[in-house]
Design an enzyme around this catalytic site. Sequence first.
Site, PDB file in Angstrom:
ATOM      1  N   ALA A   9       0.837  -1.614  -0.148  1.00 37.59           N
ATOM      2  CA  ALA A   9      -0.194  -0.269  -0.026  1.00 37.59           C
ATOM      3  C   ALA A   9       0.877   1.351   0.322  1.00 37.59           C
ATOM      4  CB  ALA A   9      -0.837   0.070   0.897  1.00 37.59           C
ATOM      5  N   LYS A  57       1.955 -17.003   0.992  1.00 34.76           N
ATOM      6  CA  LYS A  57       3.739 -16.577   0.951  1.00 34.76           C
ATOM      7  C   LYS A  57       3.236 -15.284   2.463  1.00 34.76           C
ATOM      8  CE  LYS A  57       1.095 -12.362  -0.208  1.00 34.76           C
ATOM      9  NZ  LYS A  57       1.478 -10.707   1.477  1.00 34.76           N
ATOM     10  N   ARG A 115       4.692  -6.663   7.226  1.00 34.55           N
ATOM     11  CA  ARG A 115       4.763  -6.479   9.062  1.00 34.55           C
ATOM     12  C   ARG A 115       4.969  -8.039   8.612  1.00 34.55           C
ATOM     13  NH1 ARG A 115       0.027  -4.087   7.375  1.00 34.55           N
ATOM     14  NH2 ARG A 115      -1.292  -5.082   7.068  1.00 34.55           N
ATOM     15  N   ASN A 116       4.938  -8.659   8.204  1.00 38.29           N
ATOM     16  CA  ASN A 116       4.981 -10.205   7.951  1.00 38.29           C
ATOM     17  C   ASN A 116       6.799 -10.743   8.288  1.00 38.29           C
ATOM     18  OD1 ASN A 116       2.573 -12.216   8.270  1.00 38.29           O
ATOM     19  ND2 ASN A 116       2.916 -10.293   6.216  1.00 38.29           N
TER      20      ASN A 116
END
Length: 333
Positions: A136, A187, A251-252
């Site tokens: 984003a 993923k 974030r992951n």
Amino acid sequence: MKITVLGSGGWGTALSLLLLENGNQVVLWSYCQEESDVLQANHENPMLKGVPLPDELELTADMSCVADSEVVILATPSFAVRSTAAQLAKLVQPGTIVVSVGKGFEKGTTLRLSQVIESEVDASCPVVVLCGPTHAEEVGRGIPTAIVAASENKEAAERVQDIFMSPRFRVYTSSDVVGCEIGAALKNVIALCAGVVDGMGYGDNTRAMLMTRGLTEIARLGSAMGGHQRTFAGLTGVGDLIVTCTSVHSRNHRAGILIGQGVEPQEAVKRIGAVVEGYYAAETGMQLAKKYGVELPITQAAYEVLYEGKTVPEVFNALMTRRKNHEVEDAWI
């Protein structure tokens, strides 16, 4: 064309700006009035700092805005998809295209998000999945991007392609909804694991190994569920894997780095301050692996650390000392 985007997080906001730029009337819905008020007052989403919200973007917390929309974008976290779709179903007109832009599974049911939406909205409303290698933060700033609109309804997929297409946002169509959604969801698990090995201080070799073998197990499960092998070599497979495993925006990946540095998984997720879909997808991935009888060794390793209390060195050593095998599974059959 009037388009409503349900979910005013970073992704929903970035897509709203793109659709507005393409000449559409866009309404951005927030799940609560307070969140909508913040956007209205600041003319900026705190998740997209430095990206101004133009006055033309309509902001609301009233979902009745979907009633006369030709297209509705569902941009909520996976845990909120069903409740949002149930609300939408009471208001949306028959035939309205519903676009799912989330990446994950429904906790407890192992359903893909498009399946959740289809179970709630009228059957006359075609569902299109929009996914691919996107952050984003970059879409909001106009960074050139490519993505996939997937649906069993060819006309609906092409309609979505048309409304999103721009000189900075290229859209391809696909009929492989299963393959696209499995790649998009799993993923996140591999990206979390890539962050773990980065947090452990390992190098490019280790990350490349993890990503490549991770893609293999994503394709293994996706194919068993009915996805097409070629999909995993495309934008929603290897493309999405690359961007999520290597970016500071992921974030992951950031949560994985903390875990690799020794932070407890739950604390690492808490520190990120937003939904870490890979944490939840690891559990669903293992449920699906059991259901379809496939091996997902990296996903299993993630699950053992996240949910069973095993240590990162312990599971990493187990991965590296698995039984020897051929890289291409059917090479000598």
